[in-house]
Design an enzyme around this catalytic site. Structure first.
Site, mmCIF file in Angstrom:
data_model
loop_
_atom_site.group_PDB
_atom_site.id
_atom_site.type_symbol
_atom_site.label_atom_id
_atom_site.label_comp_id
_atom_site.label_asym_id
_atom_site.label_seq_id
_atom_site.Cartn_x
_atom_site.Cartn_y
_atom_site.Cartn_z
ATOM 1 N N THR A 197 0.835 -1.200 0.000
ATOM 2 C CA THR A 197 0.000 0.000 0.000
ATOM 3 C C THR A 197 0.865 1.244 0.000
ATOM 4 O O THR A 197 2.076 1.180 0.254
ATOM 5 C CB THR A 197 -0.920 0.026 1.242
ATOM 6 O OG1 THR A 197 -1.774 1.175 1.164
ATOM 7 C CG2 THR A 197 -0.124 0.097 2.538
ATOM 8 N N ARG A 198 0.239 2.380 -0.308
ATOM 9 C CA ARG A 198 0.881 3.684 -0.127
ATOM 10 C C ARG A 198 -0.085 4.598 0.625
ATOM 11 O O ARG A 198 0.178 5.764 0.795
ATOM 12 C CB ARG A 198 1.172 4.364 -1.481
ATOM 13 C CG ARG A 198 2.137 3.653 -2.376
ATOM 14 C CD ARG A 198 2.232 4.376 -3.702
ATOM 15 N NE ARG A 198 0.934 4.478 -4.332
ATOM 16 C CZ ARG A 198 0.263 5.609 -4.549
ATOM 17 N NH1 ARG A 198 0.760 6.769 -4.203
ATOM 18 N NH2 ARG A 198 -0.915 5.579 -5.134
ATOM 19 N N ASN A 199 -1.232 4.059 1.005
ATOM 20 C CA ASN A 199 -2.343 4.902 1.416
ATOM 21 C C ASN A 199 -2.751 4.691 2.863
ATOM 22 O O ASN A 199 -2.543 3.628 3.442
ATOM 23 C CB ASN A 199 -3.558 4.628 0.529
ATOM 24 C CG ASN A 199 -3.380 5.218 -0.848
ATOM 25 O OD1 ASN A 199 -2.894 6.344 -0.979
ATOM 26 N ND2 ASN A 199 -3.739 4.468 -1.867
#
Ligand code: ZN
Length: 422
Positions: A197-199
């Site tokens: 993820t990056r979120n």
């Protein structure tokens, strides 16, 4: 079982502190190159084994092989070239006077030697071939293609040895593959599912993670956000990590989850990036890999489910767990997907990150069906959430999760999650 690293052996090219100290004089006299921070991240990941079996930056033959066939010359699947292309006139002058067989120091913005490059080959870097094969486009609206315009024109190959492990953007969350493997073994986990993820997590992310935790064959979940250089509008790294700590503390069995960060440049290469990110997680000790819709995609450059299909086309020794797009349905009263919910689209709450970010910017409410209240509170605490700096400026968050006055963050929450960190 915890899978062996890609290619069978976990690469370890870190100089011991005593070796680095003993050789400090010698290293300080070497020619210096100052790569972009993304490539320093790569040097570090090579040395700690995150990119096993790579021992260094790729030579021309290896790059050509990866671009043409998504395999290394030894026939192992590998989808993204790992290149060293230091930009600018000062680097160019150094590159002109070094030759195969030389040792070169790769230094950071403070001139600190981060890694040694044992130079094998220097050759013209074909940005166009790289972009077309890796990203499938030359469109400068693609963020990585736009970045390519800033790279150097000459590529250098050779093994790297890590001299200094800097304070990385994830700070204390930044673990090595040897450390995560030891953690999984200590917890008696055999089958570990990695979550990319990056979120900041919303309810649909949580749903996919919990579906994974429900699976009989899964012992643990490894949440591993990419926290490298940020694009404008990305969540700041410490916010993503703090949001996950909050989610785990309130909603997860902590003994079944490990949270760590991965400081690398995000390559939005769609399916090829999804496979690359899976190989990296295999090196960290994961047997399974969660693939959602349009993983590692950007804009509309890739078919959202190509990232599912590539795992059949190029098996890499990690089992994909594939999920369709999830959403909250008011009639079902829960997060679901097209596979389980028959209700019309106007019953669904859009879970797009774009919409959440827009709400954060203009202060409009975010419903609890979309974000857990504890995470909403974190985002509303006045801490800068999004990276508003333009283009290539922001980069490193040198201290990781900030502490002390001025940040507005709650007290350190890392202990319950990371209690048995090495
Ligand atoms: Zn429904």
């Amino acid at each position: 079982m915890i899978p062996p690293p890609h290619g069978g052996v976990l690469v370890d090219r870190q100089l011991s502190a005593s070796d680095a100290a003993r050789r400090a004089n010698e290293i300080s006299r070497l020619p210096k190159l100052r790569p972009e921070v993304d490539q320093l991240f790569d040097a570090e990941k090579i040395a700690i084994g995150a990119y096993s079996p790579l021992e260094g930056f790729m030579d021309r033959r290896t790059i050509d092989s990866v671009l043409a066939s998504s395999h290394l010359p030894n026939s192992l699947a590998w989808t993204l070239p790992i290149v060293l292309t230091p930009p600018g006139p000062a680097n160019r002058r150094t590159i002109e006077r070094v030759a195969s067989g030389d040792d070169v120091a790769l230094v950071d913005e403070h001139d600190r030697p981060i890694a040694l490059l044992h130079l094998r080959e220097k050759f013209p870097f074909d940005r166009k071939a790289f972009a077309l094969s890796t990203y499938g486009t030359l469109d400068a609206n693609h963020p990585n293609v736009a970045d390519l315009a800033q790279t150097g024109e000459t590529a250098l190959s050779g093994e790297v040895d890590l001299v200094l492990r800097r304070q990385l953007p994830g700070g204390p969350f930044e673990l090595t593959p040897a450390e995560t493997r030891a953690t999984f073994a200590r917890r008696h986990w055999s089958n570990v599912a990695a979550y990319q993820t990056r979120n900041v997590p919303h309810r649909a992310h949580e749903h996919l993670q919990k579906l994974t935790l429900e699976r009989e064959e899964i012992d643990g979940l490894f949440i591993h956000p990419v926290v490298g250089r940020l694009k404008t509008g990305d969540y700041r790294s410490e916010i993503v990590l703090r949001a996950y700590e909050t989610l785990i503390r309130h909603y997860y069995p902590p003994e079944r989850v490990v949270l760590a960060s991965l400081s690398i440049a995000m390559r939005y290469a769609g399916p090829k990036a999804a496979l690359f990110l899976a190989i990296v997680r295999k090196n960290f000790g994961c047997s399974h890999y969660i693939v959602g819709r349009d993983q590692a995609g950007v804009g509309s450059f890739y078919d959202p489910y190509d990232s599912h299909r590539i795992f059949d086309e190029l098996p890499v020794g990690i089992t994909p767990i594939r999920y369709r797009e999830a959403f909250y349905c008011r009639t079902c009263e829960g997060v679901t997907s097209f596979k389980a919910c028959p209700h019309p689209a106007d019953e669904r709450i859009d879970t797009s990150q774009t919409k959440i970010r827009q709400s954060l910017r203009d202060g409009s409410p975010i419903p609890p069906e979309l974000l857990r209240p504890e995470i909403r509170a974190l985002l509303a605490s006045g801490v800068p959430i999004l990276n508003d700096l333009p283009g290539r400026a922001p980069r490193l968050i040198e201290t990781g999760v900030p502490e002390g006055e001025g940040t507005g963050l709650p007290p350190d929450l890392s202990e319950p999650v990371l209690a048995d960190r090495p």
